[in-house]
Design a protein around this motif. Sequence first.
Motif, PDB file in Angstrom:
ATOM      1  N   ALA A   1      42.170  -2.404  19.662  1.00 57.36           N
ATOM      2  CA  ALA A   1      43.542  -2.639  19.216  1.00 57.36           C
ATOM      3  C   ALA A   1      43.869  -1.792  18.005  1.00 57.36           C
ATOM      4  N   ILE A   2      42.939  -1.683  17.055  1.00 56.59           N
ATOM      5  CA  ILE A   2      43.164  -0.850  15.871  1.00 56.59           C
ATOM      6  C   ILE A   2      43.365   0.600  16.280  1.00 56.59           C
ATOM      7  N   ASP A   3      42.527   1.101  17.170  1.00 58.17           N
ATOM      8  CA  ASP A   3      42.680   2.489  17.629  1.00 58.17           C
ATOM      9  C   ASP A   3      44.069   2.724  18.197  1.00 58.17           C
ATOM     10  N   ARG A   4      44.543   1.819  19.020  1.00 55.75           N
ATOM     11  CA  ARG A   4      45.864   1.995  19.645  1.00 55.75           C
ATOM     12  C   ARG A   4      46.990   1.896  18.620  1.00 55.75           C
ATOM     13  N   LEU A   5      46.886   0.957  17.706  1.00 55.35           N
ATOM     14  CA  LEU A   5      47.952   0.752  16.725  1.00 55.35           C
ATOM     15  C   LEU A   5      48.020   1.887  15.710  1.00 55.35           C
ATOM     16  N   VAL A   6      46.876   2.479  15.409  1.00 58.06           N
ATOM     17  CA  VAL A   6      46.888   3.665  14.540  1.00 58.06           C
ATOM     18  C   VAL A   6      47.459   4.863  15.296  1.00 58.06           C
ATOM     19  N   ALA A   7      47.015   5.057  16.532  1.00 54.97           N
ATOM     20  CA  ALA A   7      47.431   6.221  17.311  1.00 54.97           C
ATOM     21  C   ALA A   7      48.917   6.210  17.629  1.00 54.97           C
ATOM     22  N   ASN A   8      49.498   5.044  17.908  1.00 55.32           N
ATOM     23  CA  ASN A   8      50.915   5.016  18.277  1.00 55.32           C
ATOM     24  C   ASN A   8      51.855   4.866  17.077  1.00 55.32           C
ATOM     25  N   GLY A   9      51.287   4.875  15.876  1.00 57.37           N
ATOM     26  CA  GLY A   9      52.108   4.859  14.675  1.00 57.37           C
ATOM     27  C   GLY A   9      52.515   3.484  14.178  1.00 57.37           C
ATOM     28  N   THR A  10      52.060   2.421  14.854  1.00 60.02           N
ATOM     29  CA  THR A  10      52.456   1.081  14.433  1.00 60.02           C
ATOM     30  C   THR A  10      51.961   0.753  13.031  1.00 60.02           C
ATOM     31  N   VAL A  11      50.715   1.092  12.729  1.00 56.99           N
ATOM     32  CA  VAL A  11      50.171   0.798  11.408  1.00 56.99           C
ATOM     33  C   VAL A  11      50.967   1.515  10.323  1.00 56.99           C
ATOM     34  N   GLY A  12      51.240   2.803  10.535  1.00 53.84           N
ATOM     35  CA  GLY A  12      52.010   3.564   9.559  1.00 53.84           C
ATOM     36  C   GLY A  12      53.412   3.019   9.372  1.00 53.84           C
ATOM     37  N   THR A  13      54.047   2.612  10.465  1.00 50.39           N
ATOM     38  CA  THR A  13      55.399   2.063  10.384  1.00 50.39           C
ATOM     39  C   THR A  13      55.427   0.762   9.599  1.00 50.39           C
TER      40      THR A  13
END
Length: 261
Positions: free
Chosen positions: A234-246
């Motif tokens: 989940a962390i990999d996906r959320l970092v890759a799709n920009g969710t964490v940054g947003t």
Amino acid sequence: MSRRWRAGALGGVLAVGLACSSAGARPLDVIRERGLLSLCAHANALPFASKTQDPPGFQIELARALARELGVALQVEWVTSGIHFRAADCDIVLDTIAVPEAQAERRLQLSKPYQRSGVGLALRSDTPGVAGFEDLVGRRVAVQSGSLAGMLLGQRGARLAAFGFEDDMVEAVVKGEVDAAAVSPATVGYFNLRHPEARLRFVHAYDAEPELRWNLAVGLRRADAPFRAAIDGAIDRLVANGTVGTIYARYGIEHRPPLGR
């Protein structure tokens, strides 16, 4: 305990609280069966978390995103004291400093890291010539009482002003009472968001200070292997799709990729 808690202290104390909890860990299949991922969060500690305010804090938003990735809802265990921590029945705590040896003593596993942080420098925008701790010789610098950053700055010739809370340290910079403050990036980012007229400059001085930089990860209380793998994915996906940054950006905070990723 108050809103003035900062990332290292908040994650560290929550981690201790989870280690002291007598509640049993829930494996991934149980979490999915009950349809809930449980987070421990402080009830009054923006920008990290808040029980009553909107937006609710980046830890709450990040945990909601993790829960969605696992296909469950988020349940928050609100805590405000050591007693609450010890009694808390939750699966995860965010902003756990990713030092495996230290967390192993607390019986916490660590996910993949999702953020780089540490102790940097808050400066007024018109303060020139400061790129790191070595540039503060003879300058008055706000530090937290008894902190490692204060010790290092003192050894390098800075004039120290001791404070209890980072919020007060940042305000001292704005008022010109000190030349700089040794604080976290979350403190300065959130301050600038709420006080755009101040626009403090933040120097990521911890990049050159191994003792003052760290990665942040999800603390997993005696998780089974499938749960840890699911959180890592989940962390990999959320970092890759920009969710964490947003999510971080909504609180004025820069998402910085963890060291080693």
